[in-house]
Design a protein around this motif. Structure first.
Motif, short mmCIF file in Angstrom:
data_model
loop_
_atom_site.label_atom_id
_atom_site.label_comp_id
_atom_site.label_asym_id
_atom_site.label_seq_id
_atom_site.Cartn_x
_atom_site.Cartn_y
_atom_site.Cartn_z
N THR A 91 0.85 -1.19 0.00
CA THR A 91 0.00 0.00 0.00
C THR A 91 0.89 1.24 0.00
N ALA A 92 0.27 2.41 -0.06
CA ALA A 92 1.03 3.65 -0.19
C ALA A 92 1.92 3.94 1.02
N ASN A 93 1.59 3.39 2.17
CA ASN A 93 2.40 3.65 3.36
C ASN A 93 3.35 2.51 3.67
N ALA A 148 6.56 8.26 2.30
CA ALA A 148 5.47 7.78 1.46
C ALA A 148 5.33 8.64 0.21
N ASP A 149 5.53 9.94 0.36
CA ASP A 149 5.45 10.83 -0.80
C ASP A 149 6.55 10.48 -1.81
N SER A 152 5.79 7.27 -3.80
CA SER A 152 4.58 7.16 -4.62
C SER A 152 4.88 6.79 -6.06
N LEU A 155 5.77 3.13 -6.23
CA LEU A 155 4.59 2.29 -6.02
C LEU A 155 3.70 2.27 -7.26
N SER A 156 3.66 3.39 -7.96
CA SER A 156 2.88 3.44 -9.19
C SER A 156 3.43 2.45 -10.21
#
Length: 482
Positions: A91-93, A148-149, A152, A155-156
């Motif tokens: 997940t994003a985090n 997390a930023d 991103s 993760l994409s």
């Protein structure tokens, strides 16, 4: 989520073994009700695409606390005779903790997948091993908001991979993706070089093999025979540019001069490498250098210095052949299969190599531990005695080279005992290369496998490191000294 069998049967219409696949999925759904199933298009590395069944969910992992690790599995249409393709789905985090079993994209690599064999291998068995390995080394960690930023974008990309998409576009059914073209260059047209070419060709692991003969004069008997009998996908050349864009470059050359001493022989090889390594490194800047020249520890060090490649991409064949023989003998001759999987021959090639282990048996008390160690050492000593009677002929070293190249090109993440930079291991402080168990992939050495602590083995490794370092200090290495 309950498994909708009727819908699955329709979706799995093109699967060769649909009933077997559905039975396995029923078992997964029963054991892990949170998994969801769907059909999506998966894009392979070569740009080809297939509609494949995939499922995602979480598996429970205890690592101090309890965690639910999200995973995403793709089931090939030849299942259950082929292993699934497995990814983490963070997940994003969450951040990916790259390690033995997970790469930066979240692709999962496990011995269970590598050794997949129906009917012994099952999806439930795979998930159980996944949980066990994740409990040894947690594959994800929690990100702070700022991390997390920054994560991103990565993760994409991972999301695209796990949904069956890549940044590679299909170039048509008959086209080949240039990035997937596997080319190996073998430098040196002596018996060892030709043995490497034939072994690589026999295993069919490369799209093209270049045999580079930098020596002067007319074609030797071996290279002439390769031309006469037209071995497929093999090119013979004296031009270094023919090696361009190789994924692996194998060094087999050895000086045949009139050197009087051992030091003179090595110095001749160093001088020979000065004209070879910079050239092949220039034409194949992302290659893994695989050194088979003698003495392999010193010549791997020289190759590393001359190429300026990262240490992970300069590897000596080391004791890979000895280790494979050692494990074979333990399993097939001495019937010690349990010991064989953790057994390695390490150190330097020759008489000073030593057996070692990457894990120890868990026993109830110190007395049993001592008995187990003594028993293991007796079996190891018997195997090492047998090894002394086995010479290393060119063809056997060629097979070992092909084995290593196969693990590198196919990103197998298999463990091999190869010559790698040993500084920092076993209190070795000098820049020397010794054979140690390493996980190999497309980037060379991914990780060094931790050895069982044994004072005697460490002492022998330190002794080998000292003698190799002393030898290196006597060589004329002015142009490559740090």
């Amino acid at each position: 989520m309950a498994l909708a069998e009727a819908a699955l049967r329709r979706q799995l219409g093109k699967y060769k073994f649909r009933d077997l696949t559905i039975e396995e999925l029923k078992n997964v759904s029963k054991a892990y009700p949170n998994f969801t199933f769907s059909m999506n298009t998966y894009t392979f590395k070569d740009g080809s695409q297939k509609d494949l069944l995939n499922f995602s969910g979480t598996v429970p992992v205890k690592y101090g606390n309890s965690y639910n690790i999200p995973i995403h599995l793709w089931i090939l249409d030849s299942h259950p005779f082929a292993p699934p393709i497995c990814f983490l789905k963070p997940t994003a985090n969450m951040g990916i903790a790259v390690g033995k079993h997970v790469d930066a994209r979240g692709r999962i690599y496990l011995p269970y997948l590598q050794n997949w064999n129906h009917p012994k291998s099952t999806l439930i068995g795979l998930i159980k091993e996944m949980i066990a390995k994740f409990e040894e080394e947690l594959p994800l960690y929690s990100l702070s908001s700022s991390d997390a930023d920054r994560q991103s974008e990565l993760l994409s990309y991972i999301a695209k991979i796990t949904e069956g998409e890549t940044d590679m576009k299909s170039r048509g059914k008959t086209g080949r993706n240039e990035g997937c073209f596997n080319k190996i260059t073998v430098v040196g047209a002596g018996d060892l070089g030709i043995a490497c070419v034939l072994a690589v060709a026999a295993k069919d692991i490369a799209d093209k093999v270049v045999l580079l003969d930098p020596s002067e004069g007319t074609a030797k008997g071996g290279t002439m025979d390769l031309e006469i009998f037209a071995v497929p996908n093999v090119e013979i050349s004296k031009d270094f540019s023919a090696s361009a864009d190789s994924k692996v470059v194998v060094l087999t050359v050895n000086s045949l001069g009139n050197a009087q001493t051992y030091l003179d022989v090595i110095q001749s090889n160093v001088d020979l490498f000065r004209g070879i390594i910079p050239a092949v490194s220039h034409y194949s800047q992302n290659a893994v250098l695989l050194v088979a020249s003698h003495p392999v520890e010193v010549m791997t060090f020289v190759s590393w210095k001359l190429s300026s490649f990262p240490k992970s991409r300069v590897i000596g064949v080391g004791t890979n052949l000895d280790s494979e023989r050692f494990q074979y003998m333990l399993t097939n001759l001495l019937k010690a299969e349990v010991l064989a999987k953790d057994a390695w021959v390490i150190g330097e090639q020759g008489e000073d190599k030593v057996p070692s282990w990457t894990s120890c048996n868990i026993v109830a008390n110190q007395t049993e531990a001592m008995a187990a160690r003594n028993s293991r050492e007796k079996v190891a000593n018997r195997a090492m005695e047998i090894l002394k009677g086995k010479g290393q002929r060119s063809w056997s070293v060629g097979l070992s080279v092909a084995d290593l190249a196969d693990s590198i090109l196919k990103d197998k993440r298999k463990v091999h005992s190869v010559s790698t930079l040993a500084k920092g291991c076993c209190n070795i402080n000098s820049e020397v290369f010794l054979s140690l168990p390493c996980i190999l992939g497309t980037s060379g050495v991914i990780e060094m496998v931790r050895l069982e602590e044994d004072p005697l083995v460490q002492e022998k490794l330190q002794s080998s490191a000292g003698s190799i370092h002393d030898l290196q200090q006597q060589l004329k290495l002015i142009s490559i000294e740090t």
